[in-house]
Design an enzyme around this catalytic site. Structure first.
Site, mmCIF file in Angstrom:
data_model
loop_
_atom_site.group_PDB
_atom_site.id
_atom_site.type_symbol
_atom_site.label_atom_id
_atom_site.label_comp_id
_atom_site.label_asym_id
_atom_site.label_seq_id
_atom_site.Cartn_x
_atom_site.Cartn_y
_atom_site.Cartn_z
ATOM 1 N N THR A 12 26.349 36.470 8.060
ATOM 2 C CA THR A 12 27.474 37.225 7.497
ATOM 3 C C THR A 12 28.719 36.375 7.297
ATOM 4 O O THR A 12 29.454 36.548 6.320
ATOM 5 C CB THR A 12 27.808 38.403 8.442
ATOM 6 O OG1 THR A 12 26.680 39.266 8.475
ATOM 7 C CG2 THR A 12 29.019 39.175 7.975
ATOM 8 N N ASP A 53 19.769 35.090 5.825
ATOM 9 C CA ASP A 53 20.179 36.166 6.720
ATOM 10 C C ASP A 53 19.330 35.939 7.964
ATOM 11 O O ASP A 53 18.099 35.803 7.855
ATOM 12 C CB ASP A 53 19.844 37.509 6.049
ATOM 13 C CG ASP A 53 20.301 38.689 6.874
ATOM 14 O OD1 ASP A 53 20.004 38.722 8.078
ATOM 15 O OD2 ASP A 53 20.942 39.585 6.307
ATOM 16 N N SER A 54 19.925 35.874 9.138
ATOM 17 C CA SER A 54 19.142 35.464 10.313
ATOM 18 C C SER A 54 18.069 36.476 10.673
ATOM 19 O O SER A 54 17.209 36.197 11.513
ATOM 20 C CB SER A 54 20.042 35.177 11.507
ATOM 21 O OG SER A 54 20.455 36.358 12.149
ATOM 22 N N THR A 85 24.302 36.802 13.101
ATOM 23 C CA THR A 85 24.355 37.347 14.463
ATOM 24 C C THR A 85 23.067 38.057 14.878
ATOM 25 O O THR A 85 22.802 38.194 16.071
ATOM 26 C CB THR A 85 25.533 38.338 14.616
ATOM 27 O OG1 THR A 85 25.323 39.441 13.728
ATOM 28 C CG2 THR A 85 26.857 37.684 14.331
ATOM 29 N N ASP A 86 22.277 38.524 13.898
ATOM 30 C CA ASP A 86 21.134 39.372 14.263
ATOM 31 C C ASP A 86 20.157 38.678 15.213
ATOM 32 O O ASP A 86 19.675 39.284 16.167
ATOM 33 C CB ASP A 86 20.387 39.841 13.003
ATOM 34 C CG ASP A 86 21.159 40.937 12.263
ATOM 35 O OD1 ASP A 86 22.095 41.507 12.849
ATOM 36 O OD2 ASP A 86 20.816 41.217 11.096
ATOM 37 N N GLN A 267 13.820 46.068 30.196
ATOM 38 C CA GLN A 267 14.568 46.451 28.981
ATOM 39 C C GLN A 267 15.994 46.883 29.317
ATOM 40 O O GLN A 267 16.791 47.160 28.422
ATOM 41 C CB GLN A 267 13.835 47.555 28.222
ATOM 42 C CG GLN A 267 13.604 48.808 29.028
ATOM 43 C CD GLN A 267 12.768 49.834 28.256
ATOM 44 O OE1 GLN A 267 13.329 50.804 27.771
ATOM 45 N NE2 GLN A 267 11.470 49.637 28.152
HETATM 46 N N1 ASP Z 1 22.210 40.141 9.012
HETATM 47 C C1 ASP Z 1 23.202 39.158 9.349
HETATM 48 C C2 ASP Z 1 22.503 37.933 9.900
HETATM 49 O O1 ASP Z 1 22.051 37.965 10.990
HETATM 50 C C3 ASP Z 1 24.143 39.733 10.348
HETATM 51 C C4 ASP Z 1 25.258 38.809 10.765
HETATM 52 O O2 ASP Z 1 25.272 37.616 10.523
HETATM 53 O O3 ASP Z 1 26.186 39.316 11.422
HETATM 54 O O4 ASP Z 1 22.420 36.938 9.228
#
Ligand code: ASP
Length: 337
Positions: A12, A53-54, A85-86, A267
């Site tokens: 992102t 996109d991760s 972030t994912d 979990q």
């Molecule tokens: N979908 C994005 C990713 O992981 C989310 C992010 O970066 O915050 O690349």
């Protein structure tokens, strides 16, 4: 003059709008990053191709970043990895384990809002990451996010929108950047081994399954029967419990006999596995399921994949699994007694 290498992998932080939602983009990111570097720091910028996109990251992605870091280790004083972030928590854990003795800061960061948006967290996160990457005594993989610095092999994403998106269950931050800068250096790990890049096989089949009441139990038993997995991370309840369903136990026992390594991780956010606490947990231990101690699910999956990539005997695997590699909260050698 300190030299920092910045790897941009996507996420992102650098995304732009498209008709289908946000997509990774390169536009102007190198310049924005360079403007945030502290005085006397020179940044070398490298964008991975393709930017992703991760959510699309795979173990091959972890391997690629680790190999690039290893190749440039001697040329730079510190490293920053810009990442979505994912799945950032998996990549951070994988890098922590793949590069023992690296001896230089590796700081991952990303953002909840793209650089181009007013109020983006990207400038703070990148500035904090660059500041941390200048600290030669910070010889562990860390994550700069939400004005805090976190241990890479214990970090988890716990907010999908709020800016303080990451934390380490059971562990306080290694540094704080706001309201004042505090480096909690007493918490930082000290490298005790020479540098090496651990062997890694991104094609091993290591899966993760979360227990839940109801149909999941039969699905999980079926999945374990049908698939020849190299490793399985079971996300159990509480202190390491699963339903005492005979089909599930039998399927797991058969998989273990066929060579699948099954590990048990809680979990629960602040969870630690003690398979002797309840009869349901001890049934798992009896068929050969390994405790994951305090490992996060992300750390458990990456450590298991790296462990199984090495040419270890079954005994060596067991010892490595319970040993501390990077401060991840491994179950500990006491388990062997
Ligand atoms: N979908 C994005 C990713 O992981 C989310 C992010 O970066 O915050 O690349």
């Amino acid at each position: 003059m300190r030299r920092i290498a910045v790897f941009y992998t996507g996420g992102t932080l650098g995304m732009r709008a498209s008709s289908n939602g946000l997509v990774p983009a390169l536009d102007g990111i190198a310049e924005r990053v360079a403007r945030l570097a502290p005085p006397n720091v020179e940044c070398a910028f490298e964008a991975f191709s393709p930017l992703i996109d991760s959510a699309a990251a795979t173990p091959a992605h972890w391997e690629r970043i680790a190999c690039r870091l290893a190749a440039l280790r001697d040329e730079f004083d510190g490293f920053v990895v810009l990442h979505g972030t994912d799945t950032l928590a998996w990549t951070a854990a994988a890098l922590s384990f793949l590069l023992p003795g690296f001896g230089k800061p590796i700081v991952l960061t990303g953002a909840q809002k793209p650089f181009s948006i007013v109020g983006s967290d990207a400038p703070d996160n990148v500035a904090d990451a660059l500041a941390a990457a200048c600290f030669m005594h910070l010889t562990e993989v860390t994550v700069a996010f939400g004005r805090r610095l976190w241990r890479g092999c214990r970090v988890r994403k716990h907010e999908s929108l709020a800016l303080d998106a990451f934390a380490t269950p059971g562990l306080t931050p290694l540094a704080e950047f706001d309201p004042e800068v505090l480096w909690h250096a007493a918490l930082w790990r000290v490298d005790t081994v020479p540098f090496s890049l651990r062997p890694f096989n991104p094609n091993l089949r290591v899966a993760m399954m979360m227990m839940s009441p109801g149909a999941t139990v039969a699905c999980l038993a079926d999945m374990v029967e049908r698939n020849k997995l190299d490793g399985l991370v079971l996300l159990s309840y509480g202190s390491g419990n699963t339903p005492d369903d005979p089909r599930l136990l039998a399927a797991l026992a058969r998989a273990i006999e066929r060579g699948t390594v099954v590990v048990n991780v809680s979990q629960v956010w602040n969870g630690a596995v003690d398979m002797n606490a309840y009869a349901t947990g001890s049934a798992l231990a009896a068929i050969g399921v390994w405790s994951g101690g305090e490992l996060t699910p992300e750390a458990a999956q990456t450590k298991l994949q790296i462990l199984l990539s090495a040419d270890y005997t079954p005994e060596q695997r067991r010892v490595h699994w319970i040993s501390d590699w990077a401060g991840e909260g491994a179950p500990g050698l006491a388990l062997l007694n």
